[in-house]
Structures are given as C-alpha cells and as structure tokens.
Design a protein around this motif. Structure first.
Motif, mmCIF file in Angstrom:
data_model
loop_
_atom_site.group_PDB
_atom_site.id
_atom_site.type_symbol
_atom_site.label_atom_id
_atom_site.label_comp_id
_atom_site.label_asym_id
_atom_site.label_seq_id
_atom_site.Cartn_x
_atom_site.Cartn_y
_atom_site.Cartn_z
ATOM 1 N N ALA A 176 43.937 23.330 24.912
ATOM 2 C CA ALA A 176 45.361 23.446 25.252
ATOM 3 C C ALA A 176 45.518 23.812 26.725
ATOM 4 N N SER A 177 44.637 24.656 27.229
ATOM 5 C CA SER A 177 44.693 25.039 28.640
ATOM 6 C C SER A 177 44.538 23.816 29.536
ATOM 7 N N ASP A 178 43.629 22.928 29.167
ATOM 8 C CA ASP A 178 43.443 21.701 29.946
ATOM 9 C C ASP A 178 44.725 20.878 30.005
ATOM 10 N N ALA A 179 45.584 21.037 28.989
ATOM 11 C CA ALA A 179 46.863 20.323 28.941
ATOM 12 C C ALA A 179 48.009 21.176 29.487
ATOM 13 N N GLY A 180 47.670 22.333 30.086
ATOM 14 C CA GLY A 180 48.702 23.217 30.629
ATOM 15 C C GLY A 180 49.461 23.993 29.571
ATOM 16 N N LYS A 181 48.836 24.190 28.398
ATOM 17 C CA LYS A 181 49.533 24.825 27.280
ATOM 18 C C LYS A 181 48.768 26.006 26.687
ATOM 19 N N PHE A 182 47.997 26.696 27.519
ATOM 20 C CA PHE A 182 47.226 27.818 26.982
ATOM 21 C C PHE A 182 48.115 28.856 26.313
ATOM 22 N N TRP A 183 49.196 29.260 26.994
ATOM 23 C CA TRP A 183 50.015 30.347 26.447
ATOM 24 C C TRP A 183 50.761 29.902 25.196
ATOM 25 N N ASP A 184 51.067 28.625 25.075
ATOM 26 C CA ASP A 184 51.650 28.119 23.825
ATOM 27 C C ASP A 184 50.626 28.230 22.697
ATOM 28 N N ALA A 185 49.376 27.857 22.991
ATOM 29 C CA ALA A 185 48.316 27.970 21.985
ATOM 30 C C ALA A 185 48.070 29.431 21.625
ATOM 31 N N HIS A 186 48.044 30.293 22.626
ATOM 32 C CA HIS A 186 47.861 31.735 22.414
ATOM 33 C C HIS A 186 48.878 32.240 21.391
ATOM 34 N N ARG A 187 50.126 31.857 21.564
ATOM 35 C CA ARG A 187 51.188 32.290 20.651
ATOM 36 C C ARG A 187 50.982 31.713 19.247
ATOM 37 N N ILE A 188 50.727 30.416 19.172
ATOM 38 C CA ILE A 188 50.541 29.777 17.856
ATOM 39 C C ILE A 188 49.365 30.408 17.119
ATOM 40 N N LEU A 189 48.261 30.621 17.812
ATOM 41 C CA LEU A 189 47.067 31.151 17.150
ATOM 42 C C LEU A 189 47.287 32.581 16.666
ATOM 43 N N ASP A 247 40.474 31.913 34.787
ATOM 44 C CA ASP A 247 41.118 32.907 33.927
ATOM 45 C C ASP A 247 42.515 32.455 33.530
ATOM 46 N N HIS A 248 42.968 32.952 32.389
ATOM 47 C CA HIS A 248 44.318 32.670 31.887
ATOM 48 C C HIS A 248 45.207 33.815 32.342
ATOM 49 N N VAL A 249 46.149 33.503 33.234
ATOM 50 C CA VAL A 249 46.924 34.530 33.923
ATOM 51 C C VAL A 249 48.419 34.281 33.755
ATOM 52 N N LYS A 250 49.140 35.360 33.471
ATOM 53 C CA LYS A 250 50.606 35.379 33.499
ATOM 54 C C LYS A 250 50.993 36.401 34.546
ATOM 55 N N GLY A 251 51.774 35.993 35.510
ATOM 56 C CA GLY A 251 52.224 36.932 36.522
ATOM 57 C C GLY A 251 51.733 36.545 37.906
ATOM 58 N N LEU A 252 52.193 37.296 38.875
ATOM 59 C CA LEU A 252 51.912 37.009 40.275
ATOM 60 C C LEU A 252 50.549 37.564 40.699
ATOM 61 N N ASP A 253 49.864 36.827 41.552
ATOM 62 C CA ASP A 253 48.563 37.270 42.048
ATOM 63 C C ASP A 253 48.649 38.590 42.802
ATOM 64 N N ASP A 254 49.787 38.850 43.442
ATOM 65 C CA ASP A 254 49.915 40.077 44.229
ATOM 66 C C ASP A 254 50.652 41.196 43.490
ATOM 67 N N ALA A 255 50.740 41.081 42.166
ATOM 68 C CA ALA A 255 51.353 42.159 41.382
ATOM 69 C C ALA A 255 50.538 43.433 41.583
ATOM 70 N N PRO A 256 51.185 44.597 41.625
ATOM 71 C CA PRO A 256 50.455 45.845 41.859
ATOM 72 C C PRO A 256 49.558 46.273 40.697
ATOM 73 N N VAL A 257 49.803 45.709 39.516
ATOM 74 C CA VAL A 257 49.000 46.086 38.346
ATOM 75 C C VAL A 257 48.493 44.829 37.653
ATOM 76 N N THR A 258 47.204 44.842 37.338
ATOM 77 C CA THR A 258 46.598 43.759 36.557
ATOM 78 C C THR A 258 46.075 44.344 35.254
ATOM 79 N N LEU A 259 46.509 43.757 34.163
ATOM 80 C CA LEU A 259 46.057 44.137 32.823
ATOM 81 C C LEU A 259 45.188 42.999 32.298
ATOM 82 N N VAL A 260 43.926 43.282 32.035
ATOM 83 C CA VAL A 260 43.004 42.298 31.483
ATOM 84 C C VAL A 260 42.731 42.666 30.034
ATOM 85 N N GLU A 261 42.877 41.675 29.160
ATOM 86 C CA GLU A 261 42.550 41.865 27.744
ATOM 87 C C GLU A 261 41.386 40.969 27.375
ATOM 88 N N TYR A 262 40.384 41.569 26.735
ATOM 89 C CA TYR A 262 39.351 40.796 26.067
ATOM 90 C C TYR A 262 39.771 40.738 24.609
#
Length: 173
Positions: free
Chosen positions: A79-92, A12-27
């Motif tokens: 882009a994710s394979d290159a460690g740049k998923f969130w950069d691609a997310h923004r560009i797209l 999964d593509h995740v921003k934030g800490l694994d132990d955050a009290p709230v997880t927001l998943v977007e499809y």
C-alpha cells in the motif's frame, strides 16, 4: 534509558513535518491488541499536538504470537508503494480480528492495489524492508509492542492520551 539507534530515514512511514519539535516513533505489530489500543491514543495526541508532532511507524511483527503480522506488514508496504500506507494502517488496525491472507487480499483490493502487488506482498516481497525496521528495533532495545520513543528516547510511561501528551509537551519544551 534505551535510545533509537537509527535516525528517521526516507523509507520510514511519517505523519507530520520534518522540523516538528517532537518526533514520536512507534514500533508496532498490526496483530498486537496493545498496538490496536494505542492507535486511538496516538490519534488523540496528534490532534492535540498538531504541527508540533511528527509520528513515525516502524514494523516489529512478533510472528510467534501473531502469525498474520508479517503478511499484514507486507500488505502495508505494498500500500505504501501506492501512496496508501496510512489507509492500510487504519484498515489493518480496524480489522485486527481478521488478518488471514484471504482478508488481507480483500483489504488490498479495497485499497485499490492490483492483484500482483497483493500477492507479491504476501509472498515476502517486502521482507527485507520489514526486517530493517525489526533489526533497528532490536538494536534500540525493543522487546515488545508497542514500543514508543520520544525524540529518540524510549518512553515507558502511561499509554493514555493524557500521559503521552504530557510527555510530548515536555519534550517539545
């Protein structure tokens, strides 16, 4: 109320800490204008929630109304394979009006991806990975984009910063 059927997993593509009290998943779907509008809302709630929020993006390309969504998702995976998923997310999302293959190749180059990786992405290399997200969305009751889940429960409330933030705060306890 619909619930997520698949837990957060390493792919999964995740921003934030694994132990955050709230997880927001977007499809989401990179060509969906409603998803494009939601990007700013999610940016806003991420700022407000800080380390209390973990945000997860999953692919749900609706290829009939959005013929470029699948290739855009593929490019984001390269882009994710290159460690740049969130950069691609923004560009797209910033360039939703131009997601044809020629434009996607340009974005891939801007992200520093090699030509072979870009071509593999556009040729379906990540189709199985994207389909895993899509199928988990179907199993979780997703039928449109964007669809949001807060701590595993579908959220159908207001999709503005104030409404979503209130729901996230409630989930955080």
């Amino acid at each position: 109320m619909a619930a997520l059927t698949r837990d957060i997993e390493p792919q999964d593509h995740v921003k934030g800490l694994d132990d955050a009290p709230v997880t927001l998943v977007e499809y989401g779907d990179f060509e969906c204008p409603y998803c494009g509008e939601t990007v700013g809302v999610i940016d806003g709630v991420q700022l407000l929630m800080g380390e209390r929020l973990r945000y997860v993006f999953r692919h749900f390309p609706l290829i009939e109304p959005h013929p470029h969504a699948l290739h855009a998702a593929g490019l984001s995976e390269a882009a994710s394979d290159a460690g740049k998923f969130w950069d691609a997310h923004r560009i797209l999302y910033d360039n939703q009006h131009a997601l044809d293959d020629r434009s996607l190749r340009n974005y891939g180059r801007r992200l520093g991806l090699v030509a072979e990786a870009i071509e593999a992405a556009l040729s379906g290399r990540y189709a199985e990975r994207i389909d895993l997200d899509f199928q988990s969305g179907i199993e979780s009751g997703v039928n449109a984009t964007p669809t949001l889940f807060i701590n595993g429960q579908r959220y159908d409330g207001r999709r503005d910063v104030r409404g979503l933030h209130a729901a996230l705060l409630a989930a955080a306890g």
